[in-house]
Design a protein around this motif. Structure first.
Motif, PDB file in Angstrom:
ATOM      1  N   SER A 631       0.481  -0.740  -0.126  1.00  0.00           N
ATOM      2  CA  SER A 631      -0.469  -0.364   0.157  1.00  0.00           C
ATOM      3  C   SER A 631       0.943   1.337   0.238  1.00  0.00           C
ATOM      4  CB  SER A 631      -0.993   0.301   1.200  1.00  0.00           C
ATOM      5  OG  SER A 631      -1.785  -0.960   0.936  1.00  0.00           O
ATOM      6  N   ASP A 632       1.799   1.335   1.273  1.00  0.00           N
ATOM      7  CA  ASP A 632       2.779   2.415   1.160  1.00  0.00           C
ATOM      8  C   ASP A 632       3.891   2.711  -0.517  1.00  0.00           C
ATOM      9  OD1 ASP A 632       2.367   2.621   3.531  1.00  0.00           O
ATOM     10  OD2 ASP A 632       4.172   1.503   3.673  1.00  0.00           O
ATOM     11  N   ASN A 635       0.887   4.076  -2.675  1.00  0.00           N
ATOM     12  CA  ASN A 635       0.444   5.181  -2.661  1.00  0.00           C
ATOM     13  C   ASN A 635       1.601   6.712  -3.093  1.00  0.00           C
ATOM     14  OD1 ASN A 635      -1.690   4.913  -1.145  1.00  0.00           O
ATOM     15  ND2 ASN A 635      -1.261   4.278   0.509  1.00  0.00           N
ATOM     16  N   ARG A 636       3.208   5.840  -2.753  1.00  0.00           N
ATOM     17  CA  ARG A 636       3.837   6.696  -2.749  1.00  0.00           C
ATOM     18  C   ARG A 636       4.335   6.684  -4.498  1.00  0.00           C
ATOM     19  NH1 ARG A 636       7.054   3.546  -0.190  1.00  0.00           N
ATOM     20  NH2 ARG A 636       8.647   2.293  -2.048  1.00  0.00           N
ATOM     21  N   ALA A 639      -0.928   6.194  -6.947  1.00  0.00           N
ATOM     22  CA  ALA A 639      -2.084   6.917  -6.719  1.00  0.00           C
ATOM     23  C   ALA A 639      -2.019   8.291  -6.790  1.00  0.00           C
ATOM     24  CB  ALA A 639      -2.621   6.317  -5.286  1.00  0.00           C
ATOM     25  N   LYS A 643      -5.518  10.130  -3.619  1.00  0.00           N
ATOM     26  CA  LYS A 643      -7.103   8.881  -3.748  1.00  0.00           C
ATOM     27  C   LYS A 643      -5.502   7.745  -3.225  1.00  0.00           C
ATOM     28  CE  LYS A 643      -7.929   7.664  -7.608  1.00  0.00           C
ATOM     29  NZ  LYS A 643      -9.282   7.805  -9.291  1.00  0.00           N
ATOM     30  N   PRO A 644      -5.302   7.523  -1.590  1.00  0.00           N
ATOM     31  CA  PRO A 644      -4.717   6.904  -1.016  1.00  0.00           C
ATOM     32  C   PRO A 644      -5.229   5.105  -1.649  1.00  0.00           C
ATOM     33  CG  PRO A 644      -5.422   7.712   0.590  1.00  0.00           C
ATOM     34  CD  PRO A 644      -5.970   8.416  -0.696  1.00  0.00           C
ATOM     35  N   VAL A 645      -4.134   3.964  -1.257  1.00  0.00           N
ATOM     36  CA  VAL A 645      -5.273   2.750  -1.486  1.00  0.00           C
ATOM     37  C   VAL A 645      -6.589   3.159  -0.452  1.00  0.00           C
ATOM     38  CG1 VAL A 645      -4.664   0.174  -0.932  1.00  0.00           C
ATOM     39  CG2 VAL A 645      -2.925   1.711  -2.186  1.00  0.00           C
ATOM     40  N   ASN A 646      -7.817   1.728  -0.819  1.00  0.00           N
ATOM     41  CA  ASN A 646      -8.552   1.892  -0.142  1.00  0.00           C
ATOM     42  C   ASN A 646      -9.064   0.741   0.093  1.00  0.00           C
ATOM     43  OD1 ASN A 646     -10.345   3.531   1.417  1.00  0.00           O
ATOM     44  ND2 ASN A 646     -12.265   3.382  -0.552  1.00  0.00           N
TER      45      ASN A 646
END
Length: 936
Positions: A631-632, A635-636, A639, A643-646
């Protein structure tokens, strides 16, 4: 566990409805519940306003659950006695203990002793306050009468009692206090308390004889007068706690109604207060206790147990979530009738574990808990258990000698060939009240029943439940929906539904990240990610949850040389406004249960010589790296910033351990995937429809509503166009029962071949013809998770109280319940009847009150919308103001019963049809829709 005594009588317990004293006026009394058991049913207790518990049995998480709907927990506090079981870091000086109360293994204290007063507050009240409790239930207030029955000695104890209450309020001004009796000091402390309780107004229990019965008239009159004084003179809730046998739920309801009719707040339970009782509301159990034999289940995994695979889905359709326990572990000691809708078992073979199960089952059944026993009962139905059930077990019956003589509608559901199997067990009925749903005869003219129901539940024994032609061709002989309904005697009540909202079927779309790195068999051999972006995602602009596997496209994965090419494609996909960002982990575990922390990737092999996860060089498996690390990375690197990982979309066999669910929950990620719903017309059986949820500990895994293209294409070996058969699955899970929402679920490798891509277009084009409410996978995961926890309670006034329904917003009404009475209900937006059922739309405010009537609604209401309600105001039966919003699609709304009304909605094209109003918007939302009707 401790319970206290009042002058030889049992403790009275109370739970009420408001956190504020002034809210507890007689005109709006609080709902009250008491529960002192070891295994606290927070999902039921949280529906009450005041909840009295033994704090020693409530952990921090359970406390939070108790307060989730705004209820006020009250911790039990024994003011006048030292409980024998309760430990303290600093024991009290024994000189303050005056006598014993042998009935409860406690010692009675001198309330005037400064040491007792200090110890009580510092060792009990302070820790409870620090644990978060802002309410106390004060018990054993007149235990002093065991050594100071009257006169000056009694008056000194009463003065001390007044001082103790004053001291508690002085040190903790915001704390709320409920007294158990204490009538003799009420005139001096009524301003410091929010309610008064007393036990045994109409029905009580004699601790000496252990017999339930009516309270004598004189005692009734005496207690009635005192409770009336509490209510009338001091304007406090007066709570009456009565006791009835655990298995007599109808008497409990009658007693609660009688107490309420007298103007008091009822709580009717058992004297041990370890059963969910009946108060101003009866919290309806929405869970079923499913027992499985972990030692004899593949990999010890409940997902492979028959009860989970085949019975959890029918139970979910009926409105009940599963709570699983290993039958070999200690089973709940509390009385479960009223907490669970029943206990369900389906063992493959006889149990070999500890012998505690048969007496436990008999005890619970004798106290009213119904059982649905399917397959092998696990234990002999003989002795006391067989006698109670009214059956005589007959073993070793040869199938060849058995002939079906009669059966009813519970049998012959999807087929009914007599099985030709080894010798089996069946049952002779020794109780004439039992109902045989299948009667067999043998060559000695005897009669047996392998499928039967009675007052204790139901039995459906092997091999008559299924017919099985092959490992993949299994059909029900038994109607699981009807059998469970009858065996568990499930009541007519509103059914929480996670398939539909505002009369429209949910539709989500999700893409697993597999094969993002692959090349398509198309001119130019583009990457599948490129082709999926151009051919699908930019064409079908609907809510879509897209995931990637970091180990495929990231620089630390298998193909670092391709990362600079693949990452920009992922960024373009994630930048689309209708795409939700998800992770498909770092190394794509294939068999989660076979991987251990720090395993070297690719070392473990399955029987098929297949890696347990992607063989990423030098990677040692870590759950946190799989979930948080991937996820990091997304996001980094991939994305958009806003709109980060959900969501996490589980990989492989999609059976993450509880630790993985805990990490996802900690990170605020919704979860989805798992299950194997793939029913088709060539195998139209409900055995191919999976449950919605896999509970693990206090977490929930949410299964995908339908399976991905792997099953339809034989793992992409052919036919590559096979995913078009998902349309059959959508249809068969919609009628005659709507079992699932629609889920277009596939991988990037569906863009690798023309046939698979054409099938995908066919699926999209079909779904676009249906009446749906499109939403993201994260939103439906919230709906499914909240479905499990939503509270439904029957009110004494005939209405239904709904708690925790802001994500899950739909109730399905059994036809016998009629229609929603919109003029009396609150938080109800409308209703729509379709072939699959009668669906009531809630406004999404979290709580609602539903009343029903035999007549269709004549006031304006929402019948259908492809968006979700964002605001709702109903000022009168003919005046509505509300707003809705759809996800990424133009909003469409249908209002019913508007033939005498004016409807306004800026930006909408409005048409009338058959007394209804249709609104079509260009945009995805409607900021204001107003309805004003002339008086009828």
């Amino acid at each position: 566990m401790a319970y206290s005594v009042l002058r030889g009588m049992l403790l009275t317990l109370v739970v009420g409805a408001s956190a504020l004293a002034q809210a507890a006026a007689p005109s709006a009394p609080p709902s009250v519940a008491f529960y002192y058991g070891n295994d606290v049913p927070t999902e039921l207790l949280s529906q009450f306003d005041w909840i009295v518990v033994e704090a020693a049995n409530v952990d921090e998480h359970q406390y939070d659950q108790l307060t989730q709907h705004g209820g006020q927990p009250f911790a039990y506090l024994s003011v006048g006695e030292l409980d024998g079981w309760r430990n303290s870091k600093n024991p009290v000086d024994e000189s303050v203990l005056m006598t014993r109360n042998d009935a409860w293994n406690s010692q009675v204290a001198d309330l005037t002793a400064p040491e007792w007063q200090r110890w009580l507050i510092e060792e009990h009240v302070r820790p409870l306050w620090e644990a978060g409790y802002r309410g106390l239930f004060l018990d054993t207030l007149d235990s002093y009468r065991l050594f100071a029955p009257d006169g000056d000695d009694a008056r000194r104890q009463q003065e001390a009692l007044v001082a103790i209450i004053a001291r508690i309020k002085r040190q903790y001004p915001d704390i709320q206090l409920i007294m158990n009796r204490g009538f003799e000091i009420l005139d001096r402390v009524h301003d410091d308390v929010v309610g008064v309780a007393a036990e045994s107004l109409y029905r009580g229990w004699n601790p000496a004889t252990k017999v339930y019965g009516d309270v004598p008239d004189d005692d009734q009159a005496w207690l009635y007068d005192h409770l009336a004084r509490v209510r009338n003179d001091y304007q406090l809730p007066a709570i009456a706690i009565d006791y009835v046998p655990a298995n007599n739920r109808s008497l409990a309801r009658q007693t609660a109604e009688r107490i309420s009719d007298a103007g008091f707040v009822p709580w009717v339970s058992v004297p041990q207060l370890n059963q969910m009782g009946v108060g101003l509301i009866e919290a309806m159990p929405r869970r079923v206790l499913i027992l499985f034999d972990k030692a004899k289940t593949e990999a010890g995994e409940l997902a492979y147990s028959n009860a989970h695979r085949y019975l959890a889905m029918p139970l979910e359709y009926l409105g009940y979530g599963a709570e699983y326990r290993d039958v070999n572990e200690p089973l709940p000691s509390d009385l479960l009738h009223g907490r669970y809708a029943g206990v369900v078992t389906w063992f493959d073979e006889s149990l070999t574990g500890p012998p505690h199960y048969p007496p436990w089952l008999l005890h619970q059944m004798r106290n009213g808990l119904r059982a649905a026993i399917v397959g092998n009962p696990g234990v002999p139905l003989a002795g006391a258990l067989g006698s109670f059930m009214g059956v005589r077990e007959v073993n070793g019956l040869a199938s060849a000698s058995l002939t079906p003589l009669a059966h009813d509608e519970l049998v012959d559901f999807e087929g009914f060939p007599p099985p030709s199997l080894p010798p089996q067990t069946s049952y002779e009925l020794i109780d004439g009240a039992l109902t045989s749903h299948l009667t067999l005869g043998d060559d000695r003219d005897r009669r047996f029943s392998p499928i039967l129901t009675g007052s204790w539940g139901g039995l459906a024994s092997y091999p008559w439940v299924f017919q099985q032609a092959s490992e993949t061709q299994i059909r029900w002989n038994l109607d699981p929906f009807a059998f469970l309904q009858r065996a568990l005697a499930l009541p007519e009540m509103p059914i929480a539904d996670a398939t539909t909202e505002n009369g429209a079927r949910y539709w989500m779309t999700q893409i697993d990240g597999d094969a993002f790195v692959s090349r398509a068999d198309m001119p130019g051999t583009p990457f599948t990610g490129e082709l999926m972006l151009s051919d699908i995602l930019q064409r079908y602009r609907v809510p879509t949850t897209v995931s990637v596997i970091e180990g495929e496209i990231g620089p630390q994965g298998l193909y670092p040389e391709k990362s600079t090419t693949l990452e920009p494609i992922a960024r373009r996909i994630f930048s689309l406004p209708w795409v939700e960002v998800a992770t498909h982990t770092f190394s794509h575990p294939f068999e989660w249960e076979s991987l251990q922390e720090n395993d070297l990737a690719g070392q473990g092999k399955t029987l098929a010589n297949f890696n347990y996860n992607l063989p990423i060089p030098n990677y040692r498996f870590s759950l946190r790296r799989e979930i948080e690390g991937s996820s990091d990375y997304i996001n980094r690197e991939l994305a958009p910033a806003d709109k980060p990982v959900n969501v996490i979309l589980w990989t492989g066999n999609a059976l993450p351990p509880v630790e993985a669910l805990a990490i996802a929950d900690e990170l605020g990620l919704r979860n989805l995937n798992g299950g194997n719903t793939s029913v088709t017309r060539s195998n139209p059986t409900m055995t191919d429809v999976s449950p919605m949820l896999r509970p693990l500990g206090r977490y929930l895994q949410v299964y995908a509503p339908q399976i991905n293209e792997n099953v339809y294409t034989n793992n992409m070996l052919g036919p590559l166009w096979g995913y078009r058969r998902a349309i059959e699955t959508y249809q068969l899970t919609d009628q005659p029962r709507r079992l699932k929402p629609i889920d277009i679920y596939y991988h990037f490798y569906s863009a690798a071949s023309p046939g698979a891509l054409r099938a995908l277009h066919e699926v999209y084009d079909y779904v676009l013809t249906q009446e749906t409410l499109p939403l993201y996978a994260s939103a439906w995961s919230d709906v499914a998770s909240q479905w499990y926890h939503t509270g439904i309670a029957k009110r004494l006034d005939g209405g239904w109280q709904i708690k925790g329904a802001n994500h899950m917003r739909t109730l399905r009404l059994p036809p016998a319940m009629g229609w929603p009475d919109l003029e009396r209900s609150d938080g109800v937006a409308g209703v729509r009847e379709i072939a699959s059922g009668r669906y009531v739309a809630l406004t999404g405010g979290g709580n609602a009150t539903l009343f029903t009537t035999s007549a269709r609604p004549r006031t304006p209401h929402l019948r259908h919308a492809n968006g979700r309600i964002t605001t709702w105001h109903s000022r009168s039966p003919g005046e509505l103001s509300f707003s809705l919003a759809a996800e990424q699609v133009p909003l469409k709304v249908e209002l019913a019963a508007t033939d005498n009304c004016q409807v306004s909605a800026p930006g909408a094209r409005i048409t009338q049809r058959d007394g209804a109003t249709l609104l079509a918007f260009v945009r995805a939302d409607a900021e204001r829709i107003e309805v004003r009707c002339a008086k009828r």
